[in-house]
Write an enzyme that holds these catalytic residues in place. Sequence first.
Site, PDB file in Angstrom:
ATOM      1  N   ASP A 110      11.460 -37.164   0.795  1.00 53.91           N
ATOM      2  CA  ASP A 110      11.991 -35.917   1.353  1.00 53.91           C
ATOM      3  C   ASP A 110      13.462 -35.717   0.983  1.00 53.91           C
ATOM      4  O   ASP A 110      14.194 -36.688   0.788  1.00 53.91           O
ATOM      5  CB  ASP A 110      11.811 -35.939   2.886  1.00 53.91           C
ATOM      6  N   HIS A 150      13.830 -31.274  -7.205  1.00 56.86           N
ATOM      7  CA  HIS A 150      12.492 -31.815  -7.483  1.00 56.86           C
ATOM      8  C   HIS A 150      12.474 -32.531  -8.832  1.00 56.86           C
ATOM      9  O   HIS A 150      11.853 -33.577  -8.990  1.00 56.86           O
ATOM     10  CB  HIS A 150      11.448 -30.699  -7.468  1.00 56.86           C
ATOM     11  N   LEU A 185       0.279 -52.454 -10.226  1.00 48.06           N
ATOM     12  CA  LEU A 185       0.542 -51.542  -9.110  1.00 48.06           C
ATOM     13  C   LEU A 185      -0.389 -50.325  -9.110  1.00 48.06           C
ATOM     14  O   LEU A 185      -0.601 -49.696 -10.139  1.00 48.06           O
ATOM     15  CB  LEU A 185       1.993 -51.051  -9.222  1.00 48.06           C
TER      16      LEU A 185
HETATM   17  C1  IPE Z   1       6.817 -33.786   3.849  1.00 45.28           C
HETATM   18  O1  IPE Z   1       8.034 -33.180   3.632  1.00 45.28           O
HETATM   19  C2  IPE Z   1       5.914 -33.545   2.683  1.00 45.28           C
HETATM   20  C3  IPE Z   1       6.276 -34.227   1.443  1.00 45.28           C
HETATM   21  C4  IPE Z   1       7.255 -35.062   1.278  1.00 45.28           C
HETATM   22  C5  IPE Z   1       5.426 -33.921   0.330  1.00 45.28           C
HETATM   23  P1  IPE Z   1       8.335 -31.713   4.191  1.00 45.28           P
HETATM   24  O2  IPE Z   1       9.698 -31.382   3.746  1.00 45.28           O
HETATM   25  O3  IPE Z   1       7.254 -30.784   3.788  1.00 45.28           O
HETATM   26  O4  IPE Z   1       8.252 -31.941   5.759  1.00 45.28           O
HETATM   27  P2  IPE Z   1       8.870 -31.095   6.944  1.00 45.28           P
HETATM   28  O5  IPE Z   1       8.538 -29.658   6.708  1.00 45.28           O
HETATM   29  O6  IPE Z   1      10.340 -31.317   6.887  1.00 45.28           O
HETATM   30  O7  IPE Z   1       8.259 -31.678   8.161  1.00 45.28           O
HETATM   31  C1  IPE Z   2      10.559 -33.214  -0.711  1.00 50.68           C
HETATM   32  O1  IPE Z   2      11.741 -32.516  -0.709  1.00 50.68           O
HETATM   33  C2  IPE Z   2       9.576 -32.734  -1.744  1.00 50.68           C
HETATM   34  C3  IPE Z   2       8.443 -31.970  -1.198  1.00 50.68           C
HETATM   35  C4  IPE Z   2       8.195 -31.753   0.048  1.00 50.68           C
HETATM   36  C5  IPE Z   2       7.548 -31.406  -2.161  1.00 50.68           C
HETATM   37  P1  IPE Z   2      11.878 -31.123   0.022  1.00 50.68           P
HETATM   38  O2  IPE Z   2      11.502 -30.045  -0.947  1.00 50.68           O
HETATM   39  O3  IPE Z   2      11.125 -31.100   1.290  1.00 50.68           O
HETATM   40  O4  IPE Z   2      13.433 -31.059   0.268  1.00 50.68           O
HETATM   41  P2  IPE Z   2      14.152 -30.590   1.612  1.00 50.68           P
HETATM   42  O5  IPE Z   2      13.532 -31.372   2.724  1.00 50.68           O
HETATM   43  O6  IPE Z   2      13.918 -29.132   1.731  1.00 50.68           O
HETATM   44  O7  IPE Z   2      15.580 -30.948   1.398  1.00 50.68           O
HETATM   45 MG    MG Z   3      11.573 -31.570   3.199  1.00 50.85          MG
END
Ligand code: IPE
Ligand code: IPE
Ligand code: MG
Length: 258
Positions: free
Chosen positions: A38, A55, A149
């Site tokens: 995240d 990303h 892995l």
């Molecule tokens: C969880 O992250 C999903 C992934 C890492 C793929 P999100 O960014 O979607 O989660 P929330 O919305 O903060 O709970």
């Molecule tokens: C995690 O990073 C990747 C996915 C959920 C696909 P985020 O895109 O959720 O990044 P934040 O949480 O908005 O910073």
């Molecule tokens: Mg996120």
Amino acid sequence: MLKGLFAKKKENGLDKNKLNIKDLDPLNIPKHVAIIMDGNGRWAKQKGLPRIAGHREGMKTIREVARVANEVGIKILTLYAFSTENWKRPQDEVKFLMDLPQEFLRKELDELIEQNVQVKMMGFDQQLPEHTLNAVHEAVEKTKQNTGLILNFALNYGSRYEIIHAIRNIVDDVLAGNISKDEIDEKLMNQYLLTKSYPDPDLLIRTSGELRISNFLLWQIAYTELWYTDEFWPEFNKQSLLQAIYEYQQRSRRFGSL
Ligand code: IPE
Ligand code: IPE
Ligand code: MG
């Protein structure tokens, strides 16, 4: 005995920020590590970049973390790449995320093959675009003979739907007379989940300082050790993973016993 000696050695002034693989107890490496990757968007924002730049940067972290996980001797690394709720994001971002597996695997597949990694996917195929699925299926196919892995991508994964899906299949099998109601227990339930070939995660890591599960592996983490860091996913690195494992090794897992 060996394990005890090792633990002792550890107590004497070890800098947690400068860990080496040899600082880990080789007899207590978590077998299955799951990561909620995240903070890509916030990492980018903080640098004045568009979210997708985060990303893209996050892909580099995946490469490094997979390499270290393999080196350390983790057997299964499950990475939450896209949740069943992430479809709610703006169309452009979703499209970018759906193109990423192809981009990642185009760059990394040869090296993953060389490192003896097995690529797997866990999630619901239905809504995924064909090119995304094709890229993943190709990687799965090309690495299926490998023995190192297991790099398991949770893609269009959501735990509540996984559980509903399992219940529907169990009901079907009861109605068809393949199993009886009394046979439904934890072991059977495990067999109907998308993680059926894997043991439960020993360690769950979440980056970016959020303390929630976001619909990831709800059933499977009943006794998983949780670890989090404020680092955004693009900042997470070898040192972060070693620290997580090191701290995991200091914990006492009791599973309800004494
Ligand atoms: C969880 O992250 C999903 C992934 C890492 C793929 P999100 O960014 O979607 O989660 P929330 O919305 O903060 O709970
Ligand atoms: C995690 O990073 C990747 C996915 C959920 C696909 P985020 O895109 O959720 O990044 P934040 O949480 O908005 O910073
Ligand atoms: Mg996120």
